[in-house]
Design a protein around this motif. Structure first.
Motif, PDB file in Angstrom:
ATOM      1  N   HIS A 339     -26.279  48.698 -32.660  1.00  0.00           N
ATOM      2  CA  HIS A 339     -25.409  49.144 -33.745  1.00  0.00           C
ATOM      3  C   HIS A 339     -26.163  49.383 -35.044  1.00  0.00           C
ATOM      4  O   HIS A 339     -25.574  49.807 -36.040  1.00  0.00           O
ATOM      5  N   SER A 340     -27.458  49.124 -35.040  1.00  0.00           N
ATOM      6  CA  SER A 340     -28.230  49.324 -36.279  1.00  0.00           C
ATOM      7  C   SER A 340     -28.341  50.809 -36.602  1.00  0.00           C
ATOM      8  O   SER A 340     -28.554  51.630 -35.705  1.00  0.00           O
ATOM      9  N   GLY A 341     -28.230  51.111 -37.874  1.00  0.00           N
ATOM     10  CA  GLY A 341     -28.279  52.519 -38.295  1.00  0.00           C
ATOM     11  C   GLY A 341     -29.675  52.933 -38.727  1.00  0.00           C
ATOM     12  O   GLY A 341     -30.602  52.120 -38.759  1.00  0.00           O
ATOM     13  N   ARG A 342     -29.758  54.214 -39.093  1.00  0.00           N
ATOM     14  CA  ARG A 342     -31.035  54.806 -39.514  1.00  0.00           C
ATOM     15  C   ARG A 342     -31.670  54.059 -40.685  1.00  0.00           C
ATOM     16  O   ARG A 342     -32.851  53.829 -40.729  1.00  0.00           O
ATOM     17  N   HIS A 343     -30.797  53.691 -41.633  1.00  0.00           N
ATOM     18  CA  HIS A 343     -31.308  53.065 -42.842  1.00  0.00           C
ATOM     19  C   HIS A 343     -31.970  51.716 -42.520  1.00  0.00           C
ATOM     20  O   HIS A 343     -33.097  51.439 -42.950  1.00  0.00           O
ATOM     21  N   ALA A 344     -31.252  50.925 -41.720  1.00  0.00           N
ATOM     22  CA  ALA A 344     -31.782  49.613 -41.335  1.00  0.00           C
ATOM     23  C   ALA A 344     -33.069  49.797 -40.528  1.00  0.00           C
ATOM     24  O   ALA A 344     -34.031  49.033 -40.669  1.00  0.00           O
ATOM     25  N   ASP A 347     -35.893  50.562 -42.861  1.00  0.00           N
ATOM     26  CA  ASP A 347     -36.312  49.337 -43.563  1.00  0.00           C
ATOM     27  C   ASP A 347     -37.139  48.446 -42.657  1.00  0.00           C
ATOM     28  O   ASP A 347     -38.130  47.851 -43.063  1.00  0.00           O
ATOM     29  N   LYS A 348     -36.706  48.374 -41.408  1.00  0.00           N
ATOM     30  CA  LYS A 348     -37.436  47.532 -40.453  1.00  0.00           C
ATOM     31  C   LYS A 348     -38.851  48.083 -40.257  1.00  0.00           C
ATOM     32  O   LYS A 348     -39.834  47.334 -40.264  1.00  0.00           O
ATOM     33  N   LEU A 349     -38.956  49.407 -40.107  1.00  0.00           N
ATOM     34  CA  LEU A 349     -40.284  50.013 -39.923  1.00  0.00           C
ATOM     35  C   LEU A 349     -41.175  49.710 -41.119  1.00  0.00           C
ATOM     36  O   LEU A 349     -42.335  49.359 -40.976  1.00  0.00           O
ATOM     37  N   LYS A 350     -40.591  49.806 -42.298  1.00  0.00           N
ATOM     38  CA  LYS A 350     -41.355  49.541 -43.518  1.00  0.00           C
ATOM     39  C   LYS A 350     -41.833  48.092 -43.529  1.00  0.00           C
ATOM     40  O   LYS A 350     -42.991  47.802 -43.826  1.00  0.00           O
ATOM     41  N   ALA A 351     -40.943  47.208 -43.147  1.00  0.00           N
ATOM     42  CA  ALA A 351     -41.309  45.784 -43.115  1.00  0.00           C
ATOM     43  C   ALA A 351     -42.425  45.535 -42.109  1.00  0.00           C
ATOM     44  O   ALA A 351     -43.245  44.639 -42.278  1.00  0.00           O
ATOM     45  N   LEU A 352     -42.458  46.343 -41.053  1.00  0.00           N
ATOM     46  CA  LEU A 352     -43.492  46.167 -40.030  1.00  0.00           C
ATOM     47  C   LEU A 352     -44.784  46.905 -40.396  1.00  0.00           C
ATOM     48  O   LEU A 352     -45.769  46.842 -39.673  1.00  0.00           O
ATOM     49  N   GLY A 353     -44.744  47.624 -41.500  1.00  0.00           N
ATOM     50  CA  GLY A 353     -45.974  48.271 -41.963  1.00  0.00           C
ATOM     51  C   GLY A 353     -46.090  49.744 -41.590  1.00  0.00           C
ATOM     52  O   GLY A 353     -47.151  50.336 -41.729  1.00  0.00           O
ATOM     53  N   TYR A 354     -44.995  50.355 -41.129  1.00  0.00           N
ATOM     54  CA  TYR A 354     -45.054  51.791 -40.784  1.00  0.00           C
ATOM     55  C   TYR A 354     -44.353  52.613 -41.849  1.00  0.00           C
ATOM     56  O   TYR A 354     -43.322  52.207 -42.379  1.00  0.00           O
ATOM     57  N   GLU A 355     -44.892  53.777 -42.125  1.00  0.00           N
ATOM     58  CA  GLU A 355     -44.157  54.729 -42.956  1.00  0.00           C
ATOM     59  C   GLU A 355     -44.244  56.077 -42.248  1.00  0.00           C
ATOM     60  O   GLU A 355     -45.319  56.669 -42.169  1.00  0.00           O
ATOM     61  N   LEU A 356     -43.134  56.516 -41.670  1.00  0.00           N
ATOM     62  CA  LEU A 356     -43.177  57.740 -40.867  1.00  0.00           C
ATOM     63  C   LEU A 356     -42.569  58.895 -41.646  1.00  0.00           C
ATOM     64  O   LEU A 356     -41.671  58.695 -42.468  1.00  0.00           O
ATOM     65  N   GLY A 357     -43.046  60.087 -41.345  1.00  0.00           N
ATOM     66  CA  GLY A 357     -42.450  61.295 -41.907  1.00  0.00           C
ATOM     67  C   GLY A 357     -41.066  61.491 -41.288  1.00  0.00           C
ATOM     68  O   GLY A 357     -40.707  60.821 -40.312  1.00  0.00           O
ATOM     69  N   ASP A 358     -40.284  62.443 -41.847  1.00  0.00           N
ATOM     70  CA  ASP A 358     -38.902  62.614 -41.395  1.00  0.00           C
ATOM     71  C   ASP A 358     -38.782  62.863 -39.898  1.00  0.00           C
ATOM     72  O   ASP A 358     -37.959  62.248 -39.214  1.00  0.00           O
ATOM     73  N   ASN A 359     -39.631  63.779 -39.356  1.00  0.00           N
ATOM     74  CA  ASN A 359     -39.515  64.107 -37.931  1.00  0.00           C
ATOM     75  C   ASN A 359     -39.881  62.928 -37.057  1.00  0.00           C
ATOM     76  O   ASN A 359     -39.187  62.610 -36.086  1.00  0.00           O
TER      77      ASN A 359
END
Ligand code: KIV
Ligand code: ZN
Length: 519
Positions: A339-344, A347-359
């Motif tokens: 049930h987690s959405g895109r925003h969450a 945030d999770k990716l950021k917390a794990l150290g990833y920053e991905l482009g939109d695609n």
């Protein structure tokens, strides 16, 4: 002079990253040109001072990669490696001239063992070579690094003469590598002190350390060299490199940041990007980071024992000398599920150290939803495996469309596989001695090749029977191995992905060689 830091800025240590050159020399750790650009971009963004982008004479592919990194790098100096051969130096000069801040890095062996057995040259001949090649490089660029290969096994009297010749010919950085990882910290520190105190005009150049980890001393030796007066550290993300690897960039940087009391130096790297850089390099090379690796290992900030957990709850400094946030791992209480959405998810990716482009984010989110449908609890490790898989396959020519297997006690086992090969979807069935063998045979039938399977390894990403499997595959084609990694809750699908990841690297390499031959 185009040096990142002036020789008078005495406490600033410049970070020279050689993940794309020495790191890539590590058997099986080859990267595609696109992957190299991704790595270079993150190095530049995180504030690495010098990026050694490759060895331009090695192949057309290497040359083009250095050119591309040189063109795109915004801040860092871009270096190209060259042996002490005029053709190498000219080629390196041609590649790095596209950089805003170009450097030629030329090296020659100086130890008796290398001179006798590899170079077959006398000391006097090597001295002449140093003068000629550094002069040639200086005529092409202002920023020239000269390295004494196997410096730590070179008699000091001869090393002093070599350094003197290199400085006289115009070298701006003098690198004294521990090429075979043989030195101890005291010896290495003393060598720098002696060279700096003895050679004329030593204060006009920056001295550099370059340590290999054969005895597990690469980081300790590098820091000792800095104490001896070196102000450039050559290192790689995750300590990737020849044999046991190079000194790990993240360890050098965090040692300097954390122990300013005894290491009174500064570095310009944004430490909060270390985890991201580590994950990217691990994903593109398929080299897993050891769980207990300092700074970036999965367990680097995990506290398992009761006493430690008790201490951490009372006051984190009881057992933590640096915070996870300082290296780019933020604490998060978000539990991911279907049930987690895109925003969450972002945030999770950021917390794990990833920053991905939109695609890439959209693609990762789609695969996360798919995983959450198949797996009740989605752990951080699952998300890491899923994102790494996306990074790894982003530029693949051959992609897995579907796989079904008939397995069990009554063989032969049979795999039906559908692959997208450069846009064309093809299906094949194959039998094998077990389901993995059948899967790999199906790939061979669809993409005929004669690379040999050298390694097949499976481990579970998390606990439980619904855990994702992470598979590593090493293929060897004519003595030059490539490693691929794949993950999926289904071990056979993970195996197929890992095999295809390695195969795609081989195909990309073949295409580069083919283009080279056609020129
Ligand atoms: O280890 C080494 O000596 C090297 C040189 C090319 C700098 O990698
Ligand atoms: Zn090296």
């Amino acid at each position: 002079m185009n040096s990142p830091v002036s020789a008078s800025d005495k406490d600033r240590v410049v970070i020279f990253d050689t993940t794309l050159r020495d790191g890539e020399q590590c058997p099986g750790a080859s990267m595609t040109p696109e992957e190299k650009l991704d790595v270079a971009e993150i190095l530049d963004t995180m504030g690495v001072d010098i990026i050694e982008a490759g060895f331009p004479i090695a192949s057309i592919g290497d040359f083009e990669s250095v050119v591309e990194v040189a063109k795109r790098t915004k801040n860092a100096v871009v270096a190209g490696l060259a042996r002490a051969i005029p053709g190498d130096i000219a080629r390196a000069g041609e590649a790095v001239r596209h950089a805003r801040r170009p450097r030629i890095h030329t090296f020659v062996s100086t130890s008796p063992i290398h001179l006798a057995h590899q170079m077959r040259k006398s000391e006097e001949e090597v001295l002449e070579i140093i003068t000629a090649t550094v002069t040639q490089a200086r005529n092409l660029v202002d920023n020239v690094e000269w390295s004494a290969m196997d410096a730590t096994r070179t008699p000091i009297a001869y090393l002093l003469r070599c350094v003197d010749a290199a400085i006289k010919a115009g070298a701006t950085t003098i690198n004294l590598p521990d090429t075979v990882g043989y030195a101890t910290p005291d010896e290495y520190r003393a060598m720098f002190r002696t060279v700096r105190e003895t050679v004329a005009n030593a204060d006009r150049v920056v001295f550099s350390v370059h340590c290999h980890d054969d005895l597990g001393l690469a980081v300790a030796n590098s820091l000792a060299g800095v104490e001896g007066g070196a102000r450039q550290v050559e290192c790689t993300i995750n300590g990737l490199g020849e044999r046991a690897g190079n000194a790990a960039l993240e360890e050098i940087v965090m040692a300097i940041k954390t122990r300013g009391d005894v290491l009174p130096y500064t570095v310009g790297v944004d430490t909060t990007m270390l985890t991201r850089a580590s994950k990217l390099v691990s994903a593109v090379t398929s080299f897993p980071v050891q769980y207990n690796k300092a700074i970036v290992g999965r367990n680097a900030f995990a506290h398992e024992s009761g006493i430690h957990q008790d201490g951490m709850l009372k006051e984190s400094s009881t057992y933590e000398i640096m915070t996870p946030e300082s290296v780019g791992v933020s604490k998060t209480s978000l539990v991911m599920g279907k049930h987690s959405g895109r925003h969450a998810f972002r945030d999770k990716l950021k917390a794990l150290g990833y920053e991905l482009g939109d695609n890439a984010l959209e693609d990762a989110f789609r695969r996360f939803k798919d995983l959450a449908d198949r797996k009740k609890d989605v752990y951080d490790e699952d998300i890491e495996a899923l994102v790494d898989q996306g990074i790894l396959t982003a530029h693949d020519r051959v992609k897995l469309v579907s796989l079904s297997i008939i397995a069990g006690t009554r063989g032969p086992q049979r795999a039906t596989m559908k692959l997208d090969i450069g846009g064309e979807v093809r299906t094949e069935e194959a039998e094998g001695n077990g389901p993995v063998d059948a899967t790999f045979n199906a790939i061979k039938a669809l993409v005929p090749h004669d690379a040999k399977l050298e390694l097949y390894q499976v481990h579970a990403v998390t606990e439980g029977t619904d855990a994702q499997a992470e598979v590593s595959v090493r293929l060897d084609a004519k003595g030059s191995p490539v490693t691929g990694r794949g993950s999926d809750p289904d071990t056979l699908v993970a195996s197929a992905r890992a095999y295809l990841s390695a195969l795609n690297k081989l195909l990309a390499r073949g295409e580069r060689l083919h283009a080279q031959a056609a020129e």
